[in-house]
Structure formats: C-alpha cells, structure tokens
Motif scaffolding. Structure first.
Motif, PDB file in Angstrom:
ATOM      1  N   PRO A 285      -5.080   7.233 -48.740  1.00 52.63           N
ATOM      2  CA  PRO A 285      -3.831   7.803 -49.376  1.00 52.63           C
ATOM      3  C   PRO A 285      -2.481   7.279 -48.634  1.00 52.63           C
ATOM      4  O   PRO A 285      -1.569   7.009 -49.332  1.00 52.63           O
ATOM      5  N   GLN A 286      -2.683   7.551 -47.347  1.00 51.19           N
ATOM      6  CA  GLN A 286      -1.349   7.201 -46.604  1.00 51.19           C
ATOM      7  C   GLN A 286      -1.030   5.760 -46.737  1.00 51.19           C
ATOM      8  O   GLN A 286       0.172   5.191 -46.915  1.00 51.19           O
TER       9      GLN A 286
ATOM     10  N   ALA B 217      -2.403  -2.044 -47.343  1.00 50.93           N
ATOM     11  CA  ALA B 217      -3.078  -1.119 -47.086  1.00 50.93           C
ATOM     12  C   ALA B 217      -4.353  -1.141 -46.862  1.00 50.93           C
ATOM     13  O   ALA B 217      -4.848  -0.446 -45.878  1.00 50.93           O
ATOM     14  N   ALA B 218      -4.923  -2.289 -47.103  1.00 50.78           N
ATOM     15  CA  ALA B 218      -6.354  -2.578 -46.275  1.00 50.78           C
ATOM     16  C   ALA B 218      -6.234  -2.819 -44.912  1.00 50.78           C
ATOM     17  O   ALA B 218      -7.199  -2.381 -44.158  1.00 50.78           O
ATOM     18  N   GLY B 219      -5.159  -3.404 -44.434  1.00 55.32           N
ATOM     19  CA  GLY B 219      -5.154  -3.554 -43.125  1.00 55.32           C
ATOM     20  C   GLY B 219      -4.941  -2.403 -42.220  1.00 55.32           C
ATOM     21  O   GLY B 219      -5.361  -2.153 -41.269  1.00 55.32           O
TER      22      GLY B 219
ATOM     23  N   VAL C 231       0.097   5.456 -57.239  1.00 50.74           N
ATOM     24  CA  VAL C 231      -0.138   6.089 -56.174  1.00 50.74           C
ATOM     25  C   VAL C 231       0.391   7.572 -56.422  1.00 50.74           C
ATOM     26  O   VAL C 231       0.252   8.384 -55.274  1.00 50.74           O
ATOM     27  N   ALA C 232       1.015   7.872 -57.550  1.00 51.67           N
ATOM     28  CA  ALA C 232       1.950   9.271 -57.581  1.00 51.67           C
ATOM     29  C   ALA C 232       0.680  10.340 -57.599  1.00 51.67           C
ATOM     30  O   ALA C 232       1.130  11.508 -57.211  1.00 51.67           O
ATOM     31  N   GLY C 233      -0.316  10.156 -57.846  1.00 53.05           N
ATOM     32  CA  GLY C 233      -1.427  11.215 -57.890  1.00 53.05           C
ATOM     33  C   GLY C 233      -2.054  11.567 -56.678  1.00 53.05           C
ATOM     34  O   GLY C 233      -2.932  12.278 -56.712  1.00 53.05           O
TER      35      GLY C 233
END
Length: 322
Positions: free
Chosen positions: A278-279, A266-268, A35-37
C-alpha cells in the motif's frame, strides 16, 4: 510581429496548455482512484519534502547548463534565461503521447532564439539519448539486487545491458550524424548533419550520471517526507527512480510515462523492502504528483507569459558540420 500572428500564437499556446492539462489531470485522477481506498499511513515531514524539491530543481539547473555547454560545442550561444524558459516549456511535451513533442519543442524554441538548426536539433537529440542511456546504466548498476530477485541470472543481464549502454554512449559521436542524415532524407531537409565532438558526449554523460544520482537522493528524501522514514541507503532509491523513469519514458504512447512509471516504481519499492505494497502505491502516485508540479507549473507559467518575440541570432556566423 503583426497583431494577427501574435493572436495566433496566443491561441496556439492556449491549446497546448489545455492539451497538457487534460492529459495530466485525466491520468492523475485515474491513479488516485486506484489507491484512494488503500490504508496509507502518511507521516508528512515538510522539511524533507522541501529539501527533496530543492535538489530536483538544482538538478534541472545542472541539466540546463549541460545543454548550454553542448550548444557551445557547436558554436552556438543561448542565455541562461532563455535556456531555462525553453527547457521548462519543452518539458510540457512529455505529457503528450509520443516523445517527439519534447525534442521538437526544444529544437524549435532554440531556433527562435537564434540558435542554428544544426545546433538546436542536434543538441536536443543528443541530450535525450544521453539522458536515457545514462539513466539505464545507473538503474542497472544500482539495481543489481532487484534484478537478481526478479530474474535468476539478472546480474549477468544487467552487466551485459550496462556494457551495451556504455558502448552506445561512446558511439554517439558517430551515430548521431547518420541518424540525422536519415531524418533529413525523409523530410527533405538539407544541411542537418552535425559533427558531435566526443568531449561533448562524455561531459554530458558525466553530468547526466550525476543528475540521476541526485534524483535518487531526492527520491529517498521524498519517501522520508511522505512516510516519516526511509528504509535503507540511497542506492536502492537510485535504482528504483532511474529504472521506473526510463521504463516510463520508453512507453512512448503514454503521456510522461503516466501509469507505467508508477507500476514499476511500486514493484521496485516492494521488492527491495523499501515500502509495503500500500505504501508503494501511495509513493508512486504521490511522487508523480510532486514531480508533475515541479515539471509542469514552471513550463505553464513561461508559456502563459511568453511574449513570442524573437531575439537577434545568438550563434556564431558559422555552423559546425561534418
């Protein structure tokens, strides 16, 4: 305790700490790289984050007290200080692949404090089964909208699974002794056949349901603390948190559900419109880091400073068996 045994215990604790840290750090580094990018858009509000952490710690206290009450049903006693120490140390077992480590650690540490094998093993199994069953029920009840979006006819599936979870909870007083008889026959142990009072099951189920609600509220506050706002009410956050946690727990070959829980979370979040993609990735990773600190740090501190001494038996002279 002689010096040789004390040194052996120190070495054992050091090995456990090293193993847990290795599994946790390895997976956290992998997720951070994923997720860093991404454009994150953080807007930290420390008041929300502090309140969310306080609610999580209060929920731990509720679950610990429920465990002590279950022990009481079996005629066992455990001081609050010992219960907190055992709970925190056994939580480290979540971060080693396989789920038996947490249950086994809880039972073994309770026996060291004088709790009978019947009460120690039975209460550990009962707590785990009820926690997962109630988490599944809360996720299905609060996540009906998410299931309907993900799968046509998902509400009917959710209803059926919720009923199955409730039936399973009601059947636990009769199922647990049979499961433990099977375990005893495979290990050669004798006498591990606990009677499970229905009142213990129902009280623990109600307490665990409340705990999942509190976790959902804490997660919503965490999102607000990370992004500066939290869209929607607390119910969808309960669904996302409980659902991702249960799925991660059932992925038995990943330490603490690392990776699996974050993907489901994340999917939920994106499906329910609570965050952008991204959030959602950020929140999955950040919530893992947040909860890992709250779960692992107390256990590591207790483990590092444990004296290893035994107390006098804290149970009543009788073991309650069926």
């Amino acid at each position: 305790m002689n010096d040789g045994r004390r040194k052996l215990l120190r070495v054992g604790r050091a090995l456990v700490v090293a193993a847990v840290l290795w599994f946790v750090v390895r997976e956290l580094v992998r997720q951070w790289r994923a997720v860093a990018g991404q454009p994150l858009g953080l807007d930290l509000h420390w008041g929300y984050l502090a309140l969310a952490s306080a609610i999580v710690l209060a929920t731990y206290a509720l679950l610990i007290q429920l465990w002590r009450l279950v022990l009481h049903f079996w005629g066992a006693r455990l001081s609050l200080a010992d219960a907190i120490r055992i709970w925190c140390i056994s939580n480290l077992g979540r971060y080693v692949p396989g789920r038996v480590w947490q249950i086994g650690a809880m039972a073994a540490l309770a026996r060291e404090r004088g709790v009978s094998p019947v009460a120690a093993t039975g209460s550990a199994l009962l707590n785990t089964a009820i926690n997962i069953a109630t988490g599944m029920a809360i996720a299905l009840i609060t996540g009906r909208e998410y299931l309907e979006r993900l799968l046509p006819g998902g509400v009917a599936v959710a209803t059926a699974l919720t009923v199955a979870a409730i039936v399973g909870l009601l059947a636990l007083p009769w199922m647990l002794p049979r499961v433990m008889r099977m375990a005893a026959s495979r290990t050669g142990a004798t006498g591990i056949v606990p009677h499970v009072p229905p009142g213990a099951v129902w009280l623990t189920a109600a307490g665990n349901a409340l705990a999942w609600v509190l976790y959902g509220v804490a997660f919503q506050l965490f999102v607000a603390g990370a992004l500066g706002h939290a869209a929607g009410g607390p119910v969808p956050y309960m669904a996302v948190y409980a659902g991702s946690y249960v799925v991660g727990y059932l992925a038995i070959f990943t330490p603490g559900g690392l990776g699996v829980r974050e993907v489901v979370m994340a999917a939920g979040l994106t499906s329910l419109g609570l965050a952008t993609a991204p959030q959602a990735l950020l929140l999955g990773f950040a919530s893992r880091l947040w909860l890992t600190v709250l779960e692992v740090v107390p256990g590591l501190l207790f483990l590092a400073f444990a004296t290893g001494r035994r107390s006098r038996p804290s149970t009543s002279p009788r073991d309650v068996t069926s």
